[in-house]
Design an enzyme around this catalytic site. Structure first.
Site, mmCIF file in Angstrom:
data_model
loop_
_atom_site.group_PDB
_atom_site.id
_atom_site.type_symbol
_atom_site.label_atom_id
_atom_site.label_comp_id
_atom_site.label_asym_id
_atom_site.label_seq_id
_atom_site.Cartn_x
_atom_site.Cartn_y
_atom_site.Cartn_z
ATOM 1 N N ARG A 107 0.830 -1.220 0.000
ATOM 2 C CA ARG A 107 0.000 0.000 0.000
ATOM 3 C C ARG A 107 0.859 1.261 0.000
ATOM 4 O O ARG A 107 0.479 2.280 0.583
ATOM 5 C CB ARG A 107 -0.958 0.004 1.204
ATOM 6 C CG ARG A 107 -1.893 -1.212 1.238
ATOM 7 C CD ARG A 107 -2.910 -1.219 0.121
ATOM 8 N NE ARG A 107 -3.940 -0.226 0.286
ATOM 9 C CZ ARG A 107 -5.084 -0.407 0.939
ATOM 10 N NH1 ARG A 107 -5.363 -1.554 1.476
ATOM 11 N NH2 ARG A 107 -5.955 0.555 1.026
ATOM 12 N N ARG B 280 -2.970 7.237 1.055
ATOM 13 C CA ARG B 280 -3.354 8.485 1.726
ATOM 14 C C ARG B 280 -2.307 9.100 2.630
ATOM 15 O O ARG B 280 -2.440 10.246 3.035
ATOM 16 C CB ARG B 280 -4.647 8.256 2.520
ATOM 17 C CG ARG B 280 -5.874 8.259 1.643
ATOM 18 C CD ARG B 280 -7.059 7.672 2.364
ATOM 19 N NE ARG B 280 -6.762 6.283 2.699
ATOM 20 C CZ ARG B 280 -7.566 5.488 3.389
ATOM 21 N NH1 ARG B 280 -8.701 5.946 3.851
ATOM 22 N NH2 ARG B 280 -7.223 4.239 3.633
ATOM 23 N N ARG C 131 -6.211 12.176 -5.813
ATOM 24 C CA ARG C 131 -7.470 11.518 -5.494
ATOM 25 C C ARG C 131 -8.615 12.515 -5.618
ATOM 26 O O ARG C 131 -9.675 12.203 -6.138
ATOM 27 C CB ARG C 131 -7.368 10.955 -4.074
ATOM 28 C CG ARG C 131 -8.630 10.481 -3.442
ATOM 29 C CD ARG C 131 -8.924 9.057 -3.860
ATOM 30 N NE ARG C 131 -9.788 8.386 -2.902
ATOM 31 C CZ ARG C 131 -11.095 8.590 -2.789
ATOM 32 N NH1 ARG C 131 -11.686 9.452 -3.570
ATOM 33 N NH2 ARG C 131 -11.789 7.924 -1.882
ATOM 34 N N ASP D 155 -7.037 -2.063 -7.297
ATOM 35 C CA ASP D 155 -7.577 -2.639 -6.070
ATOM 36 C C ASP D 155 -7.960 -4.083 -6.332
ATOM 37 O O ASP D 155 -8.265 -4.454 -7.469
ATOM 38 C CB ASP D 155 -8.807 -1.854 -5.587
ATOM 39 C CG ASP D 155 -9.115 -2.194 -4.127
ATOM 40 O OD1 ASP D 155 -8.502 -1.578 -3.233
ATOM 41 O OD2 ASP D 155 -9.941 -3.097 -3.886
ATOM 42 N N TYR E 10 -15.647 -10.041 0.599
ATOM 43 C CA TYR E 10 -16.261 -8.743 0.295
ATOM 44 C C TYR E 10 -17.507 -8.913 -0.565
ATOM 45 O O TYR E 10 -18.498 -8.201 -0.402
ATOM 46 C CB TYR E 10 -15.255 -7.827 -0.424
ATOM 47 C CG TYR E 10 -14.165 -7.331 0.488
ATOM 48 C CD1 TYR E 10 -14.360 -6.222 1.302
ATOM 49 C CD2 TYR E 10 -12.932 -7.982 0.564
ATOM 50 C CE1 TYR E 10 -13.367 -5.771 2.153
ATOM 51 C CE2 TYR E 10 -11.936 -7.545 1.415
ATOM 52 C CZ TYR E 10 -12.153 -6.441 2.207
ATOM 53 O OH TYR E 10 -11.182 -5.993 3.064
#
Ligand code: CP3
Length: 344
Positions: free
Chosen positions: A24, A28, A37, A74, A151
């Site tokens: 990752r 952010r 973003r 992703d 998910y």
């Protein structure tokens, strides 16, 4: 040959100081990511727009000079390309329509559109490989079928993946068909990434740590082994990193049972055990991301312990899971220089 150090370490040679990258690493904690973003509007626009995705992939490479870049995308683009709706809510995470048992066979019939929908991602991989320095490896990736299925079934992240476990035990045949569809499609997806120029591939099984012995075999090992088998049929030499986070004692057989080249270790794996695993091939990991976030002695001692235990064998230095948004950039710089300046 591109990315020599990284590829040698991945294939089992001792390289010291070891190559380093971070799971990752685009995200952010970087102000330049947050600004892209905002420009892109949504997270999925970042993933599916090659201009944005290339830029965001390169941001951590420019800043820290990591030995590997990981494609910005992703794990949930695979179910999305299979026609499941998907959105990422700011500060909340992914949301999907929970999958009903009756919909599973429709997924398997979903035919032609899958690769068209993912075409921008293949373009991003191609552009990245031609832009990156030849010494920087490019890693493609997908989610493991079990983690992706958690998910799809719950429609969101859950603390213990209870909805998917319950589904798996209540409807074992349907669940096996679901894992199978995801495995077949994920293998195709990885093959296309390797065709487009990815030097190595990682399979993220972030929720591997919640299963009993039999379901770990059936839901984690078996589908990942199937992906590896299919990818190897087309790309016999592409290194594959397996990351069954939280697998604990099941790490022992995972490399042999799945055929992955490298074992990605989470931070709970004791370094003595990591060293034993390293006798059969390269390991990747496994600094606790909270040591990185804390910085100072916690960081230095964590880095040194890993280098001391694993620096003599094939190692790709990494975190034991993804870097978190609160992590100070100065701590990442400190980690990279401590690894790069290490001597033995
Ligand atoms: O830099 C990189 O590592 C490449 C890009 C990457 C992302 N997600 C970007 C992302 C990779 C490799 C992933 C993998 C991924 N995605 C996993 C497996 C690894 C892991 O962390 O366990 C999982 C489980 C997902 C699903 C997912 N995506 C979740 C649960 C979330 C929300 C939580 C979070 O961290 O925000 C995402 C969103 C996501 N994926 C972001 C990024 C940069 C944040 C999106 C934003 O900007 O708001």
């Amino acid at each position: 040959m591109t990315a020599r150090n990284f590829i040698e370490a991945v294939n089992g040679q001792s390289v010291f100081p070891p190559p380093i990258w971070m799971m990752r690493q685009a995200g952010r904690y970087l102000p330049e990511y947050r600004s892209m973003r905002q420009k892109a509007g949504s997270f999925l626009d970042l993933c599916y727009n090659p201009d944005f995705a290339v830029e965001v992939t390169l941001q951590p490479i420019r800043r820290f000079g990591f030995d590997a870049a990981i494609l910005f995308s992703d794990i949930l683009v695979v179910p999305h390309a299979l026609g499941r709706d998907l959105r990422f809510e700011e500060g909340v995470g992914p949301r999907m329509e929970p999958l009903a048992e009756a919909e599973i066979d429709d997924l398997a019939r979903e035919g032609g559109d899958f690769h068209n929908r993912l075409a921008p991602i293949y373009e991003t991989v191609g552009r990245l490989r031609s832009t990156l320095d030849p010494e920087t490896a490019l890693i493609g990736f997908c989610g493991a079928p079990w983690t992706v299925a958690t998910y799809m079934i719950a429609g969101r992240g859950t603390p213990d993946q209870a909805p998917a476990r319950l589904f798996g035990y209540s409807s074992p045949e349907a669940f096996a068909r679901l894992l199978d569809v995801i495995a077949v499609r994920s293998a195709e997806y990885l093959i296309r990434q390797a065709d487009a120029g990815a030097d190595a591939l990682q399979i993220f099984d972030s929720w591997a740590g919640v299963l009993d012995e039999e379901s770990f075999q059936a839901w984690c090992v078996r589908p990942v082994a199937e992906i590896v088998r299919r990818v190897r049929a087309r790309h016999p030499h592409v290194p594959i990193i397996g990351f069954p986070k939280g697998a604990g004692v099941f790490y022992g057989d995972y490399r042999v049972a799945t055929g992955v080249t490298v074992l990605g270790l989470d931070w709970t794996v004791p370094l003595g055990q990591a060293r034993a695993l390293q006798k059969r091939g390269a390991v990747q990991g496994n600094l606790d991301p909270m040591r990185l976030c804390a910085g100072g002695r916690a960081l230095d001692e964590g880095v040194d312990a890993i280098l001391e235990a694993l620096g003599g064998g094939p190692l790709i230095f990494n975190l034991g899971h993804g870097v978190t948004p609160q992590t100070p950039i100065a701590h990442v710089e400190r980690m990279v220089s401590r690894v790069r300046e290490a001597s033995r």
